[in-house]
Write a protein that holds these residues in place. Sequence first.
Motif, PDB file in Angstrom:
ATOM      1  N   ASN A   1       0.031 -11.804   4.704  1.00 38.37           N
ATOM      2  CA  ASN A   1      -0.950 -10.730   4.926  1.00 38.37           C
ATOM      3  C   ASN A   1      -1.366 -10.662   6.388  1.00 38.37           C
ATOM      4  O   ASN A   1      -1.508  -9.578   6.958  1.00 38.37           O
ATOM      5  CB  ASN A   1      -2.174 -10.966   4.043  1.00 38.37           C
TER       6      ASN A   1
ATOM      7  N   GLY B   1       0.142  -3.263   9.852  1.00 41.46           N
ATOM      8  CA  GLY B   1      -0.091  -2.861   8.469  1.00 41.46           C
ATOM      9  C   GLY B   1       1.199  -2.615   7.710  1.00 41.46           C
ATOM     10  O   GLY B   1       2.278  -2.452   8.279  1.00 41.46           O
ATOM     11  N   ASN B   2       1.060  -2.568   6.388  1.00 39.48           N
ATOM     12  CA  ASN B   2       2.207  -2.477   5.485  1.00 39.48           C
ATOM     13  C   ASN B   2       3.047  -1.236   5.747  1.00 39.48           C
ATOM     14  O   ASN B   2       4.279  -1.303   5.812  1.00 39.48           O
ATOM     15  CB  ASN B   2       1.673  -2.491   4.040  1.00 39.48           C
ATOM     16  N   THR B   3       2.388  -0.078   5.951  1.00 43.82           N
ATOM     17  CA  THR B   3       3.144   1.173   6.079  1.00 43.82           C
ATOM     18  C   THR B   3       4.015   1.169   7.326  1.00 43.82           C
ATOM     19  O   THR B   3       5.178   1.569   7.296  1.00 43.82           O
ATOM     20  CB  THR B   3       2.173   2.351   6.112  1.00 43.82           C
ATOM     21  N   LYS B   4       3.453   0.681   8.437  1.00 41.86           N
ATOM     22  CA  LYS B   4       4.205   0.681   9.687  1.00 41.86           C
ATOM     23  C   LYS B   4       5.416  -0.252   9.600  1.00 41.86           C
ATOM     24  O   LYS B   4       6.535   0.118   9.979  1.00 41.86           O
ATOM     25  CB  LYS B   4       3.272   0.258  10.831  1.00 41.86           C
TER      26      LYS B   4
ATOM     27  N   LEU C   1      -0.759  -7.555   9.017  1.00 45.43           N
ATOM     28  CA  LEU C   1      -1.855  -6.872   9.718  1.00 45.43           C
ATOM     29  C   LEU C   1      -1.614  -6.884  11.222  1.00 45.43           C
ATOM     30  O   LEU C   1      -1.845  -5.884  11.906  1.00 45.43           O
ATOM     31  CB  LEU C   1      -3.184  -7.549   9.399  1.00 45.43           C
TER      32      LEU C   1
ATOM     33  N   HIS D   1       0.815  -1.214   0.000  1.00 48.58           N
ATOM     34  CA  HIS D   1       0.000   0.000   0.000  1.00 48.58           C
ATOM     35  C   HIS D   1       0.846   1.260   0.000  1.00 48.58           C
ATOM     36  O   HIS D   1       0.534   2.234  -0.671  1.00 48.58           O
ATOM     37  CB  HIS D   1      -0.943  -0.009   1.198  1.00 48.58           C
TER      38      HIS D   1
END
Lengths: 171, 101
Positions: free
Chosen positions: A124, A132-135, A128, A52
């Motif tokens: 995935n 999440g992906n950004t963190k 989560l 993301h």
Amino acid sequence: MVNIIYPMAALCLICAALAVVMLFSKDALTCAMSLLGVLLGTAGIYGMIGAHFVATVQLVVYAGAIMVLFIFSIMLLNLKKFGKDFHVLSPKFLLASLSALSLVGIGSWAIMQWSPTERAQWSNEAMLAAGGNTKVLAHSLFTQHGIAFEAVSIALIVALIGAVTLAKRKF
Amino acid sequence: MISEAHLPQILALFLFVVGMTIVLLRRNTIVLLMGIELMLNAANLSLVAFSRANGQLDGQVMVFFVITIAAAESAVGLSILVNLYRNFGSINTDRAKSLQG
């Protein structure tokens, strides 16, 4: 888990068609718009496979900043009047397209030999659970790759100062 | 059978080859720079797809760096192009052959 292969295949087809438009179009602005379409489609694919943050950066930097730079240059140089720079039906062009197509064929065959193995350190679910992906990506970027991050920022500022100097100076 | 891990790789290959063909065939310098961007974008797509397939994040970090360098590259390239236009009155690569021996 939703099956994403059909929307992904549709996006891939759109991207491939726009890239071909870019190769054959005579107008620089059409090329720029097709490139914008390819970049947006690629951002969509990034989002579909779960990257993301990279999708967002792609939208902001590539589809935003770099495309504005390109379109601004086309406007500045008034490229309409230059006309066409190649002939589609010339033997050189046809031969090059054919060899490019055969390269795609051989490469696709090689890719289909590869079978992905599940070494899911970051599946995935794990992603989560970790926020999440950004963190997770930010954590990796600012700890493990911190020095490379700083080096890239220095490279960026040097290149931009160089670009301004180049554009201002009369040669 | 084609899977969702193979599909982005095949697209990346296609985009790279098309970008390479643009760089090799076109004479318009601004389209040539767009071809380079297309090739970089294809490499990014391949990196992200492999990072997803392997469950690793390093590929996405690399893509972040590649996007930064691509921004710098296009800025420098376009300023060279503005100078090329000032000196030759055209951005066609055929005109810029002062270095030809």
